[in-house]
Design a protein around this motif. Structure first.
Motif: not given
Length: 180
Positions: A113-115, A155-163
């Protein structure tokens, strides 16, 4: 490309794949006649760096699920990628396990549910750390590109960060955007 530079676009890596399809890297490498694989060297819950915490808009003390991978093309390391997910999203899922995820993490997030709806990327160049130089088989004086990416949901919530860290002399990043 004929000069050995890999031209890469971010969009396939941000889009959920249909069930039964390989992850974006495996598909991209195969389309170019290569074999794309990844080694997951770490997966689990951890305290994020200040940078990751800021990207994911976490409060002090919040944890993340981290996945550290060595990306390979035809058996040769070509990129180091660390991905981070807010623990409430990823805890207890395959994201927290060391195994490969069929279809990739973005596809798994979508089933949860996180797109992604928006992404922000920053690219910088720098000299590699000794560990990065060794893993990526770089000579002295060869810089790397570092791509920092954060993906936001509708909803403009961060769901993933990549480095991501990749040899600069082998990469060209391509950005295509529709205006209007």
């Amino acid at each position: 490309m004929s000069d050995g530079t890999w031209v890469s676009s971010s969009l396939p890596y941000l889009t959920a794949r249909p069930a039964g399809q390989p992850d974006a890297w495996t598909a991209e490498a195969a389309a170019r006649g290569g074999r794309g694989t990844q080694r997951i060297v770490h997966a689990g819950e951890t305290t994020p760096s200040e940078e990751v915490s800021a990207l994911l808009e976490l409060s002090s003390g919040e944890t993340v699920i981290a996945r550290r991978r060595v990306i390979e093309l035809n058996g040769t390391p070509c990129e180091l990628t660390d991905s981070y997910y807010p623990a409430p999203i990823a805890r207890g899922t395959r994201l927290a396990e060391k195994g490969k995820i069929p279809g990739g993490a973005v596809s798994l997030l979508a089933t949860l549910g996180h797109t992604g709806a928006r992404v922000q990327e920053d690219v910088t160049a720098r000299m590699p750390s000794p560990e990065e130089r060794e893993i990526l088989h770089l000579g002295s004086g060869q810089p790397v590109l570092r791509l920092s990416r954060v993906t936001f949901d509708g909803n403009d919530r961060p769901i993933q960060a990549d480095m991501m860290v990749m040899p600069a002399h082998l990469q060209r990043l391509r950005y295509e955007m529709r205006i209007g």
